[in-house]
Write a protein that holds these residues in place. Structure first.
Motif, mmCIF file in Angstrom:
data_model
loop_
_atom_site.group_PDB
_atom_site.id
_atom_site.type_symbol
_atom_site.label_atom_id
_atom_site.label_comp_id
_atom_site.label_asym_id
_atom_site.label_seq_id
_atom_site.Cartn_x
_atom_site.Cartn_y
_atom_site.Cartn_z
ATOM 1 N N LEU A 302 0.816 -1.209 0.000
ATOM 2 C CA LEU A 302 0.000 0.000 0.000
ATOM 3 C C LEU A 302 0.853 1.265 0.000
ATOM 4 C CD1 LEU A 302 0.232 1.198 3.140
ATOM 5 C CD2 LEU A 302 -1.355 -0.647 3.606
ATOM 6 N N ARG A 303 0.234 2.374 -0.376
ATOM 7 C CA ARG A 303 0.871 3.685 -0.256
ATOM 8 C C ARG A 303 0.495 4.257 1.108
ATOM 9 N NH1 ARG A 303 0.413 6.917 -5.987
ATOM 10 N NH2 ARG A 303 0.351 5.103 -7.382
ATOM 11 N N PRO A 326 -1.546 12.223 -5.612
ATOM 12 C CA PRO A 326 -1.158 11.608 -6.896
ATOM 13 C C PRO A 326 -2.259 10.737 -7.490
ATOM 14 C CG PRO A 326 -0.050 10.522 -5.072
ATOM 15 C CD PRO A 326 -0.724 11.729 -4.494
ATOM 16 N N LEU A 327 -3.170 10.240 -6.655
ATOM 17 C CA LEU A 327 -4.269 9.412 -7.141
ATOM 18 C C LEU A 327 -5.540 10.221 -7.382
ATOM 19 C CD1 LEU A 327 -3.805 6.210 -4.946
ATOM 20 C CD2 LEU A 327 -3.257 6.502 -7.358
ATOM 21 N N LYS A 328 -5.460 11.539 -7.220
ATOM 22 C CA LYS A 328 -6.595 12.428 -7.469
ATOM 23 C C LYS A 328 -7.820 12.061 -6.639
ATOM 24 C CE LYS A 328 -3.963 14.346 -10.478
ATOM 25 N NZ LYS A 328 -3.202 15.539 -10.059
ATOM 26 N N ARG A 329 -7.579 11.560 -5.445
ATOM 27 C CA ARG A 329 -8.640 11.224 -4.507
ATOM 28 C C ARG A 329 -8.233 11.689 -3.121
ATOM 29 N NH1 ARG A 329 -9.919 9.703 -8.874
ATOM 30 N NH2 ARG A 329 -11.295 7.986 -9.506
ATOM 31 N N LEU A 422 -8.490 2.013 -3.860
ATOM 32 C CA LEU A 422 -9.122 1.423 -2.686
ATOM 33 C C LEU A 422 -8.391 1.888 -1.428
ATOM 34 C CD1 LEU A 422 -9.502 -2.309 -3.835
ATOM 35 C CD2 LEU A 422 -11.321 -0.597 -3.736
ATOM 36 N N PRO A 423 -9.066 2.592 -0.512
ATOM 37 C CA PRO A 423 -8.465 2.858 0.788
ATOM 38 C C PRO A 423 -8.242 1.538 1.535
ATOM 39 C CG PRO A 423 -10.350 4.301 0.391
ATOM 40 C CD PRO A 423 -10.374 3.251 -0.673
ATOM 41 N N VAL A 424 -7.108 1.422 2.210
ATOM 42 C CA VAL A 424 -6.759 0.200 2.947
ATOM 43 C C VAL A 424 -6.972 0.456 4.433
ATOM 44 C CG1 VAL A 424 -4.990 -1.536 3.366
ATOM 45 C CG2 VAL A 424 -5.045 -0.322 1.171
ATOM 46 N N GLY A 433 -3.596 3.257 4.533
ATOM 47 C CA GLY A 433 -2.969 3.495 3.237
ATOM 48 C C GLY A 433 -3.983 3.454 2.117
ATOM 49 N N ILE A 434 -3.477 3.362 0.899
ATOM 50 C CA ILE A 434 -4.342 3.333 -0.276
ATOM 51 C C ILE A 434 -3.613 2.591 -1.393
ATOM 52 C CG2 ILE A 434 -3.512 5.500 -1.323
ATOM 53 C CD1 ILE A 434 -6.518 6.164 -1.834
#
Length: 452
Positions: A302-303, A326-329, A422-424, A433-434
């Motif tokens: 995960l990030r 960076p994921l625009k979310r 997907l949020p983790v 993370g995501i």
């Protein structure tokens, strides 16, 4: 397979029918599999009769010992229509039917990783809409805004690939003010918001320009016979989301996206149990590295740096966080860091008060055309709406994945729900993370890169 319109191809043949020394139904299944069909099922009838059944005096109806085999395939209409002539030529006595159906749900089971030897042609999409270099720019815009695809190949009369048009190309050329998702949302809202989606070009400029004026001529491509692993590596290294597929003469034959690659490890549930148990050639087996990749835990990939805001955060804070993500979310959390929702720029636009929407679009258009310093960290302009809170604009239907889930399970969840990120979360719902599609694709390559 994905939900939506599809065709059902049904083939009736005899169990004893042969094709070049092997059972015909086996040869047909192999052809369907090699050509990338989502799945095929062969069923053996308990009893039946066809045109060859005869009535005999004093003996009644004599049942044939040649049991009926029924093959059923559900797939894209274009692929089935392309394969019909070859299947018809193989069938010397039998019946073929074709009709439309609606796929309601396709819940896949996961293979053991990205197949190292599986060719691109088995995962690529072949039903494409293309334009020619002289296609008017207005028609290009209409096609990209209406269609489900995000890139438009430009071909000549012989279908040689000449270039590719994405919404990024249209924004850079001044033909489109914002990315496609925002434009489509704006056009579906109120009239004042839709008016902000006028192209920066004058009517005369738009009429005079064609696809050739805006297309990207430097296009990375793959061949249908190349492996999915090669295509995935090219996407990861270049950051590209899709690749045109061309043959040796540069004819366009398909398109391959990141989603197609992830779907390649989530086979259709339509395949029969017998087919799944069919022996697989040794060189087609998933490697141990492939299996370890999909069985790894999401928490290891995960990030950890996630753009977050509290549900009481102001709209200005939300927009600043979106610009830096960076994921625009942006993930919305409560005081205990539990996930409450997720926000994209489309969510902000759709939930914003009607009178504030045009101001948001003006500001976003300025960023898209580079009028601000940089997209990341750009200051909010004086015309930018600042009222509102994260809880008012967030999407509450947020799909999360447990940190203890496997990469395999995360991919299946992403494909099933259509989510790009997907949020983790931990077991108690706390955000840790995501992961996005590119992250999962990189995992599938990581272990296999050392395989000879």
């Amino acid at each position: 397979m994905r939900p939506g319109k599809a065709h059902v191809l049904t083939i009736y043949l005899g169990e004893s029918d042969q094709w070049h020394g092997q059972p015909l139904y086996v040869a047909m299944l192999q052809l369907l599999r090699e050509e990338g069909c989502a799945g095929a099922t062969a069923m053996r009838a308990v009893a039946g009769y066809g045109a060859s059944a005869r009535l005999h005096a004093g003996q009644g109806l004599r049942w044939s010992s040649d049991a009926t085999i029924v093959i059923q395939v559900i797939d894209q209409p274009a692929r089935l229509e392309r394969l019909l002539p070859r299947l018809s030529a193989m069938l010397r006595g039998g019946l073929i039917t074709l009709h439309e159906t609606e796929v309601i749900q396709a819940t896949p089971t996961l293979l053991a990783g990205l197949p190292a030897h599986r060719p691109v042609r088995q995962a690529m999409v072949t039903s494409l809409i293309t334009v020619e270099p002289e296609t008017p720019l207005a028609q290009v815009l209409a096609l990209l805004l209406r269609a489900p695809f995000r890139a438009l190949p430009v071909v000549d009369r012989e279908r040689h690939l000449l270039g590719l048009i994405t919404t990024g190309d249209l924004i850079r050329s001044g033909a489109l003010p914002l990315r496609r998702g925002l434009v489509r949302t704006a056009l579906a809202l109120d009239e004042a918001t839709a008016q902000q989606m006028r192209t920066p070009l004058t009517q005369a400029e738009q009429s005079a320009r064609t696809a050739a004026d805006v297309m990207n001529r430097q296009v990375r491509t793959v061949r249908p016979e190349q492996s999915l692993r090669e295509a995935a590596r090219l996407m990861v290294e270049t950051g590209l989301r899709r690749l045109p597929v061309v043959d040796r003469d540069q004819h366009l034959v398909g398109m391959l996206s990141r989603t197609d690659l992830l779907r390649a490890v989530t086979p259709s549930p339509l395949a029969s149990d017998a087919e799944e148990r069919e022996p697989v050639p040794r060189d087609k087996l998933a490697t141990a590295e492939d299996r370890s990749a999909v069985s790894a835990l999401v928490r290891d990939y995960l990030r950890p740096a996630v753009a977050t805001v509290h549900e009481d955060a102001s709209l200005a804070e939300v927009l600043e966080a979106l610009l830096q993500s960076p994921l625009k979310r942006v993930v919305v959390v409560d005081d205990g860091n539990h996930v409450r929702g997720i926000i994209s720029d489309v969510d902000v636009l759709a939930h914003l008060q009607e009178e504030l929407r045009p101001r948001l679009l003006v500001w976003l258009s300025g960023l898209a055309r580079g009028r601000e310093q940089q997209a990341s960290g750009a200051p909010l302009g004086p015309q930018m709406p600042r009222s509102g809170r994260a809880g008012d604009v967030m999407n509450r239907t947020v799909v999360t994945v447990p940190a203890t889930a496997t990469v395999s399970e995360a991919i299946a969840l992403m494909m099933r729900t259509g989510r790009k990120v997907l949020p983790v979360v931990e077991d108690d719902g706390r955000l840790v993370g995501i992961v996005g599609r590119s992250d999962l694709l990189r995992v599938l390559l990581e272990d296999g890169d050392d395989v000879a």
